[in-house]
Write a protein that holds these residues in place. Structure first.
Motif, PDB file in Angstrom:
ATOM      1  N   GLU A 134      48.504  46.704  31.597  1.00  0.00           N
ATOM      2  CA  GLU A 134      49.736  45.992  31.102  1.00  0.00           C
ATOM      3  C   GLU A 134      49.407  45.158  29.960  1.00  0.00           C
ATOM      4  OE1 GLU A 134      52.072  45.794  35.375  1.00  0.00           O
ATOM      5  OE2 GLU A 134      50.961  44.016  34.569  1.00  0.00           O
ATOM      6  N   ASP A 135      48.029  44.639  29.758  1.00  0.00           N
ATOM      7  CA  ASP A 135      47.721  43.520  28.825  1.00  0.00           C
ATOM      8  C   ASP A 135      46.135  43.956  28.699  1.00  0.00           C
ATOM      9  OD1 ASP A 135      46.444  41.034  28.074  1.00  0.00           O
ATOM     10  OD2 ASP A 135      48.615  40.513  27.845  1.00  0.00           O
ATOM     11  N   ALA A 164      43.232  42.271  30.904  1.00  0.00           N
ATOM     12  CA  ALA A 164      42.572  43.340  31.534  1.00  0.00           C
ATOM     13  C   ALA A 164      40.832  43.142  31.139  1.00  0.00           C
ATOM     14  CB  ALA A 164      42.909  44.805  30.959  1.00  0.00           C
ATOM     15  N   HIS A 165      40.659  42.943  29.748  1.00  0.00           N
ATOM     16  CA  HIS A 165      39.060  42.645  29.300  1.00  0.00           C
ATOM     17  C   HIS A 165      38.592  41.418  30.279  1.00  0.00           C
ATOM     18  CE1 HIS A 165      36.364  41.028  26.232  1.00  0.00           C
ATOM     19  NE2 HIS A 165      35.720  42.069  26.895  1.00  0.00           N
ATOM     20  N   ALA A 166      39.462  40.296  30.356  1.00  0.00           N
ATOM     21  CA  ALA A 166      38.863  39.078  31.106  1.00  0.00           C
ATOM     22  C   ALA A 166      38.509  39.672  32.413  1.00  0.00           C
ATOM     23  CB  ALA A 166      39.806  38.063  31.034  1.00  0.00           C
ATOM     24  N   PHE A 167      39.411  40.201  33.330  1.00  0.00           N
ATOM     25  CA  PHE A 167      39.327  40.774  34.615  1.00  0.00           C
ATOM     26  C   PHE A 167      37.982  41.674  34.751  1.00  0.00           C
ATOM     27  CE2 PHE A 167      39.974  43.530  38.284  1.00  0.00           C
ATOM     28  CZ  PHE A 167      40.236  42.599  39.227  1.00  0.00           C
ATOM     29  N   TYR A 168      37.996  42.835  33.976  1.00  0.00           N
ATOM     30  CA  TYR A 168      36.899  43.874  34.094  1.00  0.00           C
ATOM     31  C   TYR A 168      35.565  43.003  33.763  1.00  0.00           C
ATOM     32  CZ  TYR A 168      39.910  47.365  35.305  1.00  0.00           C
ATOM     33  OH  TYR A 168      40.847  48.575  36.022  1.00  0.00           O
ATOM     34  N   THR A 169      35.463  42.120  32.863  1.00  0.00           N
ATOM     35  CA  THR A 169      34.160  41.493  32.754  1.00  0.00           C
ATOM     36  C   THR A 169      33.971  40.130  33.586  1.00  0.00           C
ATOM     37  OG1 THR A 169      35.304  40.317  30.697  1.00  0.00           O
ATOM     38  CG2 THR A 169      34.085  42.172  30.309  1.00  0.00           C
ATOM     39  N   ASP A 170      34.953  39.180  33.643  1.00  0.00           N
ATOM     40  CA  ASP A 170      34.549  38.172  34.278  1.00  0.00           C
ATOM     41  C   ASP A 170      34.453  38.242  35.871  1.00  0.00           C
ATOM     42  OD1 ASP A 170      34.734  37.025  31.865  1.00  0.00           O
ATOM     43  OD2 ASP A 170      36.569  35.894  31.841  1.00  0.00           O
ATOM     44  N   LEU A 208      28.391  55.440  29.016  1.00  0.00           N
ATOM     45  CA  LEU A 208      29.759  55.814  29.762  1.00  0.00           C
ATOM     46  C   LEU A 208      30.420  54.437  29.322  1.00  0.00           C
ATOM     47  CD1 LEU A 208      31.821  57.306  31.191  1.00  0.00           C
ATOM     48  CD2 LEU A 208      30.790  56.377  33.317  1.00  0.00           C
ATOM     49  N   GLN A 209      31.562  54.581  28.828  1.00  0.00           N
ATOM     50  CA  GLN A 209      32.454  53.462  28.424  1.00  0.00           C
ATOM     51  C   GLN A 209      33.986  53.451  29.099  1.00  0.00           C
ATOM     52  OE1 GLN A 209      32.207  51.963  24.396  1.00  0.00           O
ATOM     53  NE2 GLN A 209      31.065  53.761  23.957  1.00  0.00           N
ATOM     54  N   LEU A 210      34.584  52.518  29.604  1.00  0.00           N
ATOM     55  CA  LEU A 210      35.896  52.575  30.049  1.00  0.00           C
ATOM     56  C   LEU A 210      36.882  51.819  28.887  1.00  0.00           C
ATOM     57  CD1 LEU A 210      37.797  53.054  32.349  1.00  0.00           C
ATOM     58  CD2 LEU A 210      37.366  50.542  33.091  1.00  0.00           C
ATOM     59  N   LEU A 211      37.745  52.745  28.355  1.00  0.00           N
ATOM     60  CA  LEU A 211      38.668  52.238  27.494  1.00  0.00           C
ATOM     61  C   LEU A 211      39.740  51.512  28.238  1.00  0.00           C
ATOM     62  CD1 LEU A 211      39.798  51.935  24.369  1.00  0.00           C
ATOM     63  CD2 LEU A 211      40.495  54.301  24.842  1.00  0.00           C
ATOM     64  N   LEU A 212      40.198  50.284  27.794  1.00  0.00           N
ATOM     65  CA  LEU A 212      41.333  49.391  28.131  1.00  0.00           C
ATOM     66  C   LEU A 212      42.505  49.995  27.500  1.00  0.00           C
ATOM     67  CD1 LEU A 212      39.373  46.354  29.432  1.00  0.00           C
ATOM     68  CD2 LEU A 212      39.700  48.180  30.770  1.00  0.00           C
ATOM     69  N   THR A 269      45.181  43.367  38.626  1.00  0.00           N
ATOM     70  CA  THR A 269      46.070  42.392  38.261  1.00  0.00           C
ATOM     71  C   THR A 269      46.973  42.997  36.937  1.00  0.00           C
ATOM     72  OG1 THR A 269      44.290  41.356  36.928  1.00  0.00           O
ATOM     73  CG2 THR A 269      44.485  40.642  38.925  1.00  0.00           C
ATOM     74  N   VAL A 270      46.345  44.194  36.210  1.00  0.00           N
ATOM     75  CA  VAL A 270      47.085  44.529  35.178  1.00  0.00           C
ATOM     76  C   VAL A 270      47.868  45.849  35.340  1.00  0.00           C
ATOM     77  CG1 VAL A 270      45.786  43.069  33.397  1.00  0.00           C
ATOM     78  CG2 VAL A 270      44.690  45.299  34.273  1.00  0.00           C
ATOM     79  N   GLY A 271      48.367  46.197  36.611  1.00  0.00           N
ATOM     80  CA  GLY A 271      49.055  47.302  36.899  1.00  0.00           C
ATOM     81  C   GLY A 271      48.428  48.626  37.505  1.00  0.00           C
ATOM     82  N   ASN A 272      47.127  48.427  37.945  1.00  0.00           N
ATOM     83  CA  ASN A 272      46.518  49.197  38.577  1.00  0.00           C
ATOM     84  C   ASN A 272      45.756  49.166  40.048  1.00  0.00           C
ATOM     85  OD1 ASN A 272      46.480  51.190  36.351  1.00  0.00           O
ATOM     86  ND2 ASN A 272      45.384  49.627  35.375  1.00  0.00           N
ATOM     87  N   LEU A 273      45.757  50.089  40.786  1.00  0.00           N
ATOM     88  CA  LEU A 273      44.994  49.971  42.001  1.00  0.00           C
ATOM     89  C   LEU A 273      43.568  50.868  41.474  1.00  0.00           C
ATOM     90  CD1 LEU A 273      47.445  51.212  44.698  1.00  0.00           C
ATOM     91  CD2 LEU A 273      46.405  48.889  44.125  1.00  0.00           C
TER      92      LEU A 273
END
Length: 130
Positions: free
Chosen positions: A12-13, A17-23, A54-58, A120-124
């Protein structure tokens, strides 16, 4: 041999998402580019050495294809991606301590121990331990 280099998750954002996936999840930023007009191109990956290629694109999750797809997965309770961990009970407790909301606690699912959380950004997202 063909290898997976990058996969994407519609969010969603991208900044949130970047903050959640890193922090919270502990991924490292691989690329962070401002493409203009508030559009970000952000990829993350597992910490040093774990999966260097391997990279995950947000991926921005708005639009006529991404938004309905992401919402349908979420409403059906289907994780958009699966991550593996070495010690799921410990990771479950660590993430719960950081305020992550799980839709189901670790439980056996066939050959794996699995848990699912809301990113927190629209996914399970599913975590598994073989």
């Amino acid at each position: 041999m063909i290898k997976v280099a990058m996969t994407s998750v519609f969010v969603e954002d991208v900044a949130r998402a970047h903050a959640f996936y890193t922090d919270v999840l502990g991924f490292e930023t691989r690329l962070h580019m401002d493409l203009g007009d508030g559009t970000l191109f952000v990829t993350v990956g597992a910490p040093q050495g774990a999966q260097p290629d391997l990279q995950l694109l947000l991926e921005p999750g708005q639009g006529p294809i991404a938004d309905p797809y992401r919402r349908a997965l979420y409403e059906a309770g289907i994780p958009c991606i699966v991550f593996s961990v070495e010690d799921l009970p410990a990771e479950y407790e660590r993430l719960r301590g950081l305020g992550v909301r799980f839709t189901h606690a670790p439980r056996e699912q066939g050959p794996v121990l699995a848990a699912v959380f809301d990113d927190t950004v629209g996914n399970l997202v599913q975590l598994i331990q073989p």
